[in-house]
Design a protein around this motif. Structure first.
Motif, mmCIF file in Angstrom:
data_model
loop_
_atom_site.group_PDB
_atom_site.id
_atom_site.type_symbol
_atom_site.label_atom_id
_atom_site.label_comp_id
_atom_site.label_asym_id
_atom_site.label_seq_id
_atom_site.Cartn_x
_atom_site.Cartn_y
_atom_site.Cartn_z
ATOM 1 N N LEU A 196 0.838 -1.205 0.000
ATOM 2 C CA LEU A 196 0.000 0.000 0.000
ATOM 3 C C LEU A 196 0.871 1.253 0.000
ATOM 4 O O LEU A 196 0.643 2.190 -0.777
ATOM 5 N N PHE A 197 1.885 1.278 0.869
ATOM 6 C CA PHE A 197 2.776 2.443 0.917
ATOM 7 C C PHE A 197 3.537 2.594 -0.397
ATOM 8 O O PHE A 197 3.717 3.704 -0.905
ATOM 9 N N ASP A 198 4.007 1.465 -0.926
ATOM 10 C CA ASP A 198 4.897 1.520 -2.084
ATOM 11 C C ASP A 198 4.209 2.119 -3.301
ATOM 12 O O ASP A 198 4.797 2.909 -4.046
ATOM 13 N N LEU A 223 3.037 17.522 -0.457
ATOM 14 C CA LEU A 223 3.186 16.194 -1.045
ATOM 15 C C LEU A 223 2.960 15.104 -0.001
ATOM 16 O O LEU A 223 2.304 14.091 -0.258
ATOM 17 N N MET A 224 3.503 15.303 1.202
ATOM 18 C CA MET A 224 3.323 14.308 2.261
ATOM 19 C C MET A 224 1.865 14.255 2.729
ATOM 20 O O MET A 224 1.365 13.190 3.083
ATOM 21 N N ALA A 225 1.187 15.388 2.740
ATOM 22 C CA ALA A 225 -0.228 15.393 3.108
ATOM 23 C C ALA A 225 -1.040 14.583 2.103
ATOM 24 O O ALA A 225 -1.974 13.853 2.482
ATOM 25 N N ARG A 226 -0.688 14.693 0.838
ATOM 26 C CA ARG A 226 -1.383 13.921 -0.190
ATOM 27 C C ARG A 226 -1.059 12.431 -0.071
ATOM 28 O O ARG A 226 -1.936 11.564 -0.194
ATOM 29 N N PHE A 227 0.219 12.130 0.161
ATOM 30 C CA PHE A 227 0.642 10.740 0.306
ATOM 31 C C PHE A 227 -0.075 10.066 1.472
ATOM 32 O O PHE A 227 -0.617 8.958 1.343
ATOM 33 N N THR A 228 -0.096 10.723 2.622
ATOM 34 C CA THR A 228 -0.726 10.110 3.787
ATOM 35 C C THR A 228 -2.244 10.072 3.662
ATOM 36 O O THR A 228 -2.891 9.161 4.177
ATOM 37 N N LEU A 229 -2.841 11.044 2.970
ATOM 38 C CA LEU A 229 -4.288 11.016 2.759
ATOM 39 C C LEU A 229 -4.667 9.854 1.851
ATOM 40 O O LEU A 229 -5.612 9.110 2.138
ATOM 41 N N ASP A 230 -3.935 9.680 0.754
ATOM 42 C CA ASP A 230 -4.228 8.568 -0.148
ATOM 43 C C ASP A 230 -3.992 7.228 0.541
ATOM 44 O O ASP A 230 -4.780 6.288 0.393
ATOM 45 N N GLU A 234 -7.113 4.619 1.471
ATOM 46 C CA GLU A 234 -7.077 3.265 0.911
ATOM 47 C C GLU A 234 -7.022 2.225 2.023
ATOM 48 O O GLU A 234 -7.646 1.165 1.939
ATOM 49 N N PHE A 235 -6.258 2.526 3.071
ATOM 50 C CA PHE A 235 -6.152 1.621 4.218
ATOM 51 C C PHE A 235 -7.519 1.425 4.870
ATOM 52 O O PHE A 235 -7.867 0.325 5.292
ATOM 53 N N MET A 236 -8.307 2.485 4.939
ATOM 54 C CA MET A 236 -9.602 2.414 5.617
ATOM 55 C C MET A 236 -10.728 1.925 4.717
ATOM 56 O O MET A 236 -11.609 1.195 5.157
ATOM 57 N N PHE A 237 -10.715 2.371 3.433
ATOM 58 C CA PHE A 237 -11.857 2.116 2.564
ATOM 59 C C PHE A 237 -11.578 1.119 1.438
ATOM 60 O O PHE A 237 -12.503 0.639 0.799
ATOM 61 N N MET A 530 8.697 5.565 3.744
ATOM 62 C CA MET A 530 8.817 6.721 2.856
ATOM 63 C C MET A 530 10.220 7.318 2.895
ATOM 64 O O MET A 530 10.777 7.691 1.854
ATOM 65 N N ILE A 531 10.806 7.422 4.075
ATOM 66 C CA ILE A 531 12.172 7.966 4.177
ATOM 67 C C ILE A 531 13.144 7.103 3.385
ATOM 68 O O ILE A 531 13.994 7.617 2.638
ATOM 69 N N ILE A 532 13.041 5.788 3.544
ATOM 70 C CA ILE A 532 13.943 4.882 2.825
ATOM 71 C C ILE A 532 13.776 5.050 1.324
ATOM 72 O O ILE A 532 14.760 5.184 0.577
ATOM 73 N N ARG A 533 12.544 5.037 0.859
ATOM 74 C CA ARG A 533 12.304 5.161 -0.579
ATOM 75 C C ARG A 533 12.832 6.494 -1.133
ATOM 76 O O ARG A 533 13.416 6.539 -2.227
#
Length: 595
Positions: A196-198, A223-230, A234-237, A530-533
């Motif tokens: 999911l994160f990837d 960008l991080m706000a968009r990443f965590t929102l998406d 997806e994690f929830m729905f 995310m930091i690693i990527r």
């Protein structure tokens, strides 16, 4: 239909009190008239007008005497009060509001604590507000006397139009219910689903590469706000809002901004994100204004408009889930049941309750926890990496040694990367996700004094007790003389044993006790991934001050101030959680292949 706004409700309740006073005055007038003493209507009216403040003053005095007697009976002392120059400490309230709007986190409070001691009664408008940054007191609130400190009815009322009765805005059995139904989603198998994160991280990396090749900076916080929102949706729905597919903002100094196209889906994602933030700003402002906040919302509930946008996204998803359940064979499921491999949070919740209000409240509460908090921490992590390139180099060396330049990290990789965890923890120490928090005492109690020779502090029943991990995390007596310096090694060297091991309650980025954050490990995994990527794909990070909006710079008056305030390059602000005002505009150097 008459709309009952918070302000109208407040005024109506106030007039109800006035009505009782008028009726009492009328009764007194009739009694006197029966005895031959006749008072004019004006005299009675004047008596009511003058009598209410007098009665309020007498009530305050009576409460004060009662508290002092009870404190003496318990062998304790009253908490020292802030001494304002205006009646009701109105000047302190104004100063607090101004500091909230344009100050550095903790401005004003640091001075109060230094002047009055480790705990101070701010007491604005004759309402007690006890404030502390002491680990002993915070431990009492969160752990050792947990049942005596609740969110409370006043907090529930303030936050209800956004948080409803979700896990962050409930107490007692309702809180236990909400916590129990979300606990199964945060098992190890669920929190380490890195696919999911990837998927979303790849989109983030693509955006950064495209922007860097154009020569312009990118707002990393956005960008991080968009990443965590998406990721959160997806994690929830099981499906996300696709906010990363919307237009990514350009800096004000961009040499060329290509024509911006916006699909209906992308526009909806932007609207949802903005409304969600606006709603949180409003309820955070309510809490800071204290019991008079409804007077600022006489003509409308300020959260109504943003919540219409939020609900327009959430409600159809919940409605479809309820309909799907109604047409599916029944399942035997309890609140503690494990979640299936392909189940989302909503899939799990819908098997426990079909109440749309309960479902929406829980989803929104978890979304705040899973989106804003992680986005803010990632933002401050890369802010620090831009300030300290040697730390970036060392962190990349660990990543390349453990994971390599291209392989996707797994759970064991992240668990074994000590320096990565130290960088995250040091960021959470200086910028804890929720910097200030509040509870309310149920029964009268005491807090220990920092000086064992002095009496403990008396905590009256029904009193708001606020605390700050932000301020506690920066105390030099708890963390050493370098407490305001960013140094991840403090979580690896002798300072770890000297300070943190000796008292674990000096570091509380995820709360503590029964209300400790269920998603703590999920957050660590998401941030680590995310930091690693990012550092696999980019070798250096730097702030682009030319691209930073003018109003995003810290005020010039901060220059030369003590601690981090005097050297900040971003403007830290907060609503329910922390963020960088105006964003974090970065340029990143793309790695060469294999490096």
């Amino acid at each position: 239909m008459v709309l009952i706004t918070p302000g109208i409700d407040f005024i109506a309740r106030s007039f109800a009190v006035l009505g009782v006073a008028v009726a009492t005055a009328a009764g007194v007038g009739s009694l006197l008239a029966s005895r031959g003493i006749v008072l004019s209507t004006w005299s009675l009216a004047l008596g009511v007008v003058l009598g209410l403040p007098l009665l309020a003053a007498l009530r305050i005095i009576k409460t004060e005497i009662s508290h002092r007697r009870h404190a003496a009976a318990l062998g304790s002392r009253m908490v020292p009060r802030a001494q304002g120059a205006m009646i009701g400490n109105i000047d302190i309230l104004k100063s607090m509001m101004e500091n909230w709007r344009s100050g550095y986190p903790g401005d004003g409070l640091f001075d109060l604590v230094e002047a009055r001691g480790p705990v101070v009664n701010i007491r604005v408008l004759w309402s007690d507000l006890l404030f502390t940054a002491s680990p002993e007191h915070i431990k009492t609130i969160l752990a050792t006397d947990f049942n005596n400190y609740v969110k409370g009815e006043r907090f529930h009322h303030t936050m209800a139009s956004v948080l409803g009765t979700g896990v962050f805005n409930s107490d007692g059995d309702m809180w236990k219910f909400h916590r129990s139904i979300t606990r199964p989603i945060f098992t190890r198998d669920r929190i380490s689903h890195f696919e999911l994160f990837d998927k979303h991280a790849d989109v983030v990396i693509g955006h950064i590469k495209n922007r860097m090749r154009s020569g312009d900076a990118i707002d990393f916080q956005d960008l991080m706000a968009r990443f965590t929102l998406d990721s959160a949706t997806e994690f929830m729905f099981g499906s996300c809002v696709h906010s990363l597919s919307a237009n990514i903002p350009y800096p004000h100094n961009a040499s060329y901004i290509p024509p911006q196209t916006m699909s209906a889906r992308s526009a909806a994602a932007n609207d949802f994100s903005r409304a969600f933030l606006d709603a949180q700003e409003i309820i955070a402002g309510r809490e800071r204004r204290g019991w008079v906040w409804p007077l600022g919302e006489i003509f409308k509930d300020a959260t109504t408009e943003p919540m219409k946008v939020v609900n327009s996204y959430i409600d159809p998803i919940i409605r479809d889930a309820i309909q799907k359940k109604q047409h599916s064979p029944p399942k035997e499921k309890s609140v503690e049941s494990e979640i299936g491999e392909d189940e989302t949070l909503l899939d799990h919740l819908i098997e426990i309750t079909s109440d749309p209000r309960v479902l929406k409240d829980e989803v929104l509460n978890i979304m705040i926890a899973g989106r804003d908090t992680t986005a803010a921490t990632l933002t401050f992590i890369f802010y620090f990496l831009s300030l300290y390139p040697d730390i970036t180099v060392r962190l990349r060396e660990e990543i390349l040694a453990k994971v390599g330049p291209t392989r996707r990290p797994d759970y064991d990789d992240i668990r074994d990367m000590k320096y990565l965890r130290a960088v995250i923890n040091e960021t959470l120490r200086l910028y804890p996700i929720v910097p200030f928090n509040v509870r309310e005492s149920v029964h009268a109690a005491t807090w220990p004094s920092s000086d064992p020779m002095e009496k403990p502090y008396y905590i009256p029943a029904g009193t708001k007790t606020a605390y700050s991990v932000f301020m506690m995390h920066r105390r030099k007596d708890l963390w050493g003389p370098d407490a305001e310096e960013f140094d991840p090694d403090r979580f690896l060297d002798d300072r770890l044993k000297k300070y943190l091991v000796k008292n674990s309650f000096i570091f509380l980025p995820f709360n503590a006790g029964p209300r400790i954050c269920l998603g703590q490990q999920f957050a660590y995994n998401e941030m680590s991934f995310m930091i690693i990527r990012l550092l696999q794909n980019f070798s250096s990070v730097k702030m682009d001050l030319d691209a930073t909006p003018v109003d995003a710079f810290p005020p010039k008056a901060w220059a030369g101030a003590s601690g981090r305030k005097g050297i900040e390059k971003v403007y830290p602000r907060m609503h329910l959680t922390m963020y960088a005002h105006g964003g974090l505009w970065l340029k990143m150097q793309e790695t060469e292949s294999g490096n």
